[in-house]
Write a protein that holds these residues in place. Structure first.
Motif, PDB file in Angstrom:
ATOM      1  N   THR A  22     -16.901  12.896  11.614  1.00  0.00           N
ATOM      2  CA  THR A  22     -18.061  13.401  10.766  1.00  0.00           C
ATOM      3  C   THR A  22     -18.195  14.927  11.141  1.00  0.00           C
ATOM      4  O   THR A  22     -18.554  15.769  10.276  1.00  0.00           O
ATOM      5  CB  THR A  22     -19.287  12.581  11.357  1.00  0.00           C
ATOM      6  N   ALA A  23     -17.880  15.421  12.289  1.00  0.00           N
ATOM      7  CA  ALA A  23     -18.205  16.685  12.746  1.00  0.00           C
ATOM      8  C   ALA A  23     -17.144  17.691  11.823  1.00  0.00           C
ATOM      9  O   ALA A  23     -17.394  18.629  11.324  1.00  0.00           O
ATOM     10  CB  ALA A  23     -17.947  17.001  14.096  1.00  0.00           C
ATOM     11  N   LEU A  24     -15.866  17.017  11.722  1.00  0.00           N
ATOM     12  CA  LEU A  24     -14.919  17.618  10.837  1.00  0.00           C
ATOM     13  C   LEU A  24     -15.167  17.915   9.419  1.00  0.00           C
ATOM     14  O   LEU A  24     -14.961  18.993   8.897  1.00  0.00           O
ATOM     15  CB  LEU A  24     -13.539  16.834  11.086  1.00  0.00           C
ATOM     16  N   SER A  25     -15.474  16.691   8.861  1.00  0.00           N
ATOM     17  CA  SER A  25     -15.771  16.705   7.465  1.00  0.00           C
ATOM     18  C   SER A  25     -17.246  16.410   6.971  1.00  0.00           C
ATOM     19  O   SER A  25     -17.831  15.386   7.561  1.00  0.00           O
ATOM     20  CB  SER A  25     -14.748  15.782   6.798  1.00  0.00           C
ATOM     21  N   ALA A  26     -17.892  17.380   6.650  1.00  0.00           N
ATOM     22  CA  ALA A  26     -19.568  17.360   6.586  1.00  0.00           C
ATOM     23  C   ALA A  26     -19.927  16.250   5.741  1.00  0.00           C
ATOM     24  O   ALA A  26     -20.748  15.464   6.301  1.00  0.00           O
ATOM     25  CB  ALA A  26     -20.030  18.523   6.130  1.00  0.00           C
ATOM     26  N   ALA A  27     -19.019  15.793   4.593  1.00  0.00           N
ATOM     27  CA  ALA A  27     -19.655  14.578   3.914  1.00  0.00           C
ATOM     28  C   ALA A  27     -18.430  14.220   3.271  1.00  0.00           C
ATOM     29  O   ALA A  27     -17.500  14.922   2.734  1.00  0.00           O
ATOM     30  CB  ALA A  27     -20.488  15.254   2.991  1.00  0.00           C
ATOM     31  N   ASP A  28     -18.437  12.728   3.222  1.00  0.00           N
ATOM     32  CA  ASP A  28     -17.548  11.853   2.319  1.00  0.00           C
ATOM     33  C   ASP A  28     -18.039  11.662   1.153  1.00  0.00           C
ATOM     34  O   ASP A  28     -19.290  10.717   1.126  1.00  0.00           O
ATOM     35  CB  ASP A  28     -16.974  10.678   3.301  1.00  0.00           C
TER      36      ASP A  28
END
Lengths: 428, 291
Positions: A22-28
């Motif tokens: 989650t920290a790496l990719s703000a939103a899926d």
């Protein structure tokens, strides 16, 4: 006991993993989209989606082709009811009331609330915003919008001694010209009809809305609780559809939406009413000279507006909504709206898209594309109410029972009005 | 040899299928029954208990009457024809003729194709003016028929596709049954002087009866639950002339999102199919010959 501990440990690891993810990719993001026309739409959507993902490496987006409009809506609603909605989806503009009633979408104007955002929203054509707004809020952003237009075979017009640059503009002209355009073989069987207006199913109901607008009325109002099925304008419109076959200009019986572009390309009909969304398909496959005009009208020009809008779903995090909004802005940017419009024939929903060099070159090459834009000022919202599918079904049955010769217009429209009122009384 | 399963394993083996059965069969059925007594809730209309109101709607529903009539006509029209055709084809491919494998394959072909693909192919055949059917009519100087677009022909056109598709599947069952018929019985009948027709009707047919029961029950259930072809080819139109029961349930539940009424219709369909299957077993079983 060890099993339990191991299990707990792996759960923790999994949780940590997803946390770092989650920290790496703000939103899926998951993005549902439908395809309702004959066009290479899936590839174009995928390419645009990939481009956005490449520009926003902190996010991820998965484009899910979910079938036609109805299937996509069903899929999105089912997923939302199960607590796993797509973050963003393109769904029919007329499903706004259903989505509001099911309480699964957020108003986009609640997320996009800066002055720049407001300027962006104001950049869309007013005609397309009519059915994106409800109770003072903007719920949707126009994307693949369309209106039907009159496609005609210029070679057939020439062969019939008609001016290929002057398509009919009124119902009377449609019948007069249609008689000249209808050809028969030695057995007396028709080999080329004058025109083809799909009358079956939802496509038929959509086009019927255009007939009604050209007689100065609307089928529904913006309140979502009024269906105007039994009016002088609907009466006249239905009579006109019947006249077309009585005068031998259009094949009798119900006419399907899906066969119509094929019939036009095969020369079975000299003209047809269908969505601008079929422009690319006709351009690619037509072996004759063809043109596009306004829909001929009863008392003047008139057309329904249709197509799909972007919606953002409710069961989402703040980051996901921000990312979804950014994604929508990207998809409707002038360049991308132009790309999408050129690939499919849908009307680019913003004036600035028509100012891009690509769009100007396209309009130069295919001036037919400009007709829908000019027609927009005479167009009205598509049939939409609460319980839309149920209410529209009454209209569909009325049209179908009349064109197949099973009912008289007055009786059928009266029955449909009663059915619709019965459904909508709960909302008044 | 008297080693027994440990109790734990036995329980797991028992519980697992029970969970599946309850989760996918009993719970949905009970839930549908429950839902049919409530109205359809949404954010603008609260959920409330309505008792038998949905069942009253059922009785006054003109569309439902049309749908039931369509389903009945569809069943009566397709099942005997498909079964007759299947027996004929099975006899043909069971005979020692040249090219039998090719024939078997071609008869079975429609069954192997996915439903949606079949419907799309036929959609094209039926397209008035451009489709294959119209082209053939044109060869004889006949005007094209609007197969799917007129109320007189839409259901018939769907039935034709159903017979074409189902006969191949039923043929497989009959072929297996025919090959299980002992040659001694047929030989005995022939020695008694029975001709091929007599042998078929008096010896073979009675032995095929268990197969016929099986096929007829399946065909009946299929007739009421057909939905794919309707969605692709006509969407129940024009004017509901080709809508079948399960399609109507789909339409009400998923397109109109009226879950309460959809549940009510589902209860109706489950009851109806249960009764029909029970009657079929009862009537045909009494006459079935087993060896």
């Amino acid at each position: 006991m060890t099993i339990t501990t191991n299990f707990a440990a792996s759960c923790c690891t999994a949780a940590l993993f997803s946390l770092s993810a989650t920290a790496l990719s703000a939103a899926d993001l998951e993005f549902y989209f439908p395809v309702g026309v004959n066009a290479p739409a899936v590839e174009t959507i995928q390419a645009l989606t990939d481009e956005w993902a490449a520009q926003n490496p902190q996010h991820s987006v998965k484009a899910v082709y979910a079938g036609n409009y109805e299937e996509t809506t069903t899929k999105a609603l089912t997923a939302a009811n199960a607590g796993q909605p797509p973050q963003v989806a393109v769904l029919l503009s007329i499903d706004l009331f259903t989505l509001v009633e099911e309480d699964v979408i957020v108003a986009i104007s609640d997320i996009a609330n800066t002055p720049e955002d407001q300027a962006w929203i104001d950049g869309f054509y007013d005609g397309f915003m009519k059915d994106a707004e409800f109770e003072g809020k903007t719920y949707a952003i126009p994307f693949q919008r369309s209106t039907p237009v009159y496609y005609y075979n210029k070679d057939a017009f020439r062969a019939a001694g008609l001016d290929p640059e002057a398509p009919p503009t009124t119902w009377d002209e449609m019948i007069d010209m249609g008689k000249k355009l209808t050809l028969k073989d030695d057995n007396g069987n028709v080999t080329q009809w004058g025109t083809r207006i799909p009358t079956l199913g939802l496509g038929g109901a959509w086009l019927f809305g255009g007939l009604v607008v050209s007689k100065g009325d609307v089928l529904t109002t913006e309140t979502g609780i009024e269906a105007r099925i039994d009016t002088p304008a609907t009466q006249a419109s239905l009579e006109f559809l019947l006249d077309l076959s009585k005068e031998g200009v259009m094949a009798p019986g119900g006419i399907s939406w899906g066969d119509t572009p094929k019939a036009f390309l095969e020369g079975q009909t000299a003209s047809m009413w269908t969505s601008t969304g079929n422009l690319a398909f006709v351009e690619e496959n037509a072996t004759f000279d063809w043109g596009v005009g306004f829909l001929p009208g009863g008392d003047g020009p008139g057309a329904p507006i249709g197509g799909g809008n972007f919606y953002i779903f409710k069961d989402t995090t703040g980051e996901e909504r921000e990312a979804a909004l950014d994604f929508i802005k990207f998809m409707t940017s002038p360049e991308n709206a132009a790309k999408w419009s050129i690939a499919t024939g849908y009307v680019a929903p913003r004036a600035d898209a028509w100012e891009t060099p690509e769009m100007k070159a396209y309009a130069e090459r295919l001036p037919q594309a400009l007709v829908a834009l000019d027609q927009l000022q005479y167009a009205e919202r598509e049939f939409a109410t609460f319980q839309r599918a149920k209410v529209t079904q009454y209209l569909v049955e009325a049209i179908e029972s009349v064109v197949t010769g099973n009912a008289e217009p007055a009786d059928a429209l009266k029955a449909a009005q009663e059915g619709a009122d019965d459904v909508l009384k709960d909302y008044r | 040899m008297n080693k027994r399963l440990p109790l734990g394993l036995g329980l797991i083996l028992l519980v697992f299928p029970c969970v599946l059965l309850v989760a996918f069969t009993h719970y949905p059925a009970a839930r549908a029954l429950m839902n049919s007594f409530w109205n359809n809730a949404s954010s603008r209309r609260p959920s409330k208990f309505v008792g038998v109101e949905n069942y009253q709607t059922l009785l006054e529903d003109d569309r439902l009457m049309q749908v039931m009539l369509n389903s009945t006509l569809y069943a009566l029209g397709t099942i005997p024809l498909a079964i007759g055709l299947a027996i004929g084809m099975a006899l043909l491919v069971n005979a020692k003729l040249p090219g039998t494998s090719l024939m078997r394959l071609s008869f079975f072909m429609p069954t192997m194709l996915p439903m949606i693909a079949v419907a799309n192919i036929w959609l094209f055949f039926y397209a008035p003016g451009i489709g294959l059917a119209s082209q053939i009519l044109g060869l004889f100087g006949l005007p094209p028929i609007n197969f799917l677009g007129s109320t007189e022909t839409s259901l018939l056109s769907m039935m034709f596709v159903a017979v074409w598709k189902e006969a191949g599947l039923f043929m497989i069952f009959y072929l297996a049954a025919l090959q299980a018929v002992p040659t001694t019985l047929k030989d005995a009948a022939r020695l008694e002087g029975a001709g091929p027709v007599r042998v078929f009707f008096d010896v073979v047919m009675p032995l095929l009866r268990p197969t016929t029961i099986f096929v007829a029950v399946n065909a009946l259930i299929n007739a009421f639950r057909l939905v794919d072809h309707v969605i692709v080819m006509t969407r129940g139109g024009p004017n509901n002339s080709s809508a079948l029961l399960l399609y109507y349930i789909y339409e009400v539940t998923f397109s109109q999102r009226d879950f309460a009424y959809g549940a009510t219709l589902t209860v109706l369909m489950v009851c109806l199919l249960g009764i029909l299957a029970a009657v079929q077993y009862w009537v045909l079983n009494r006459k079935a010959h087993y060896q």
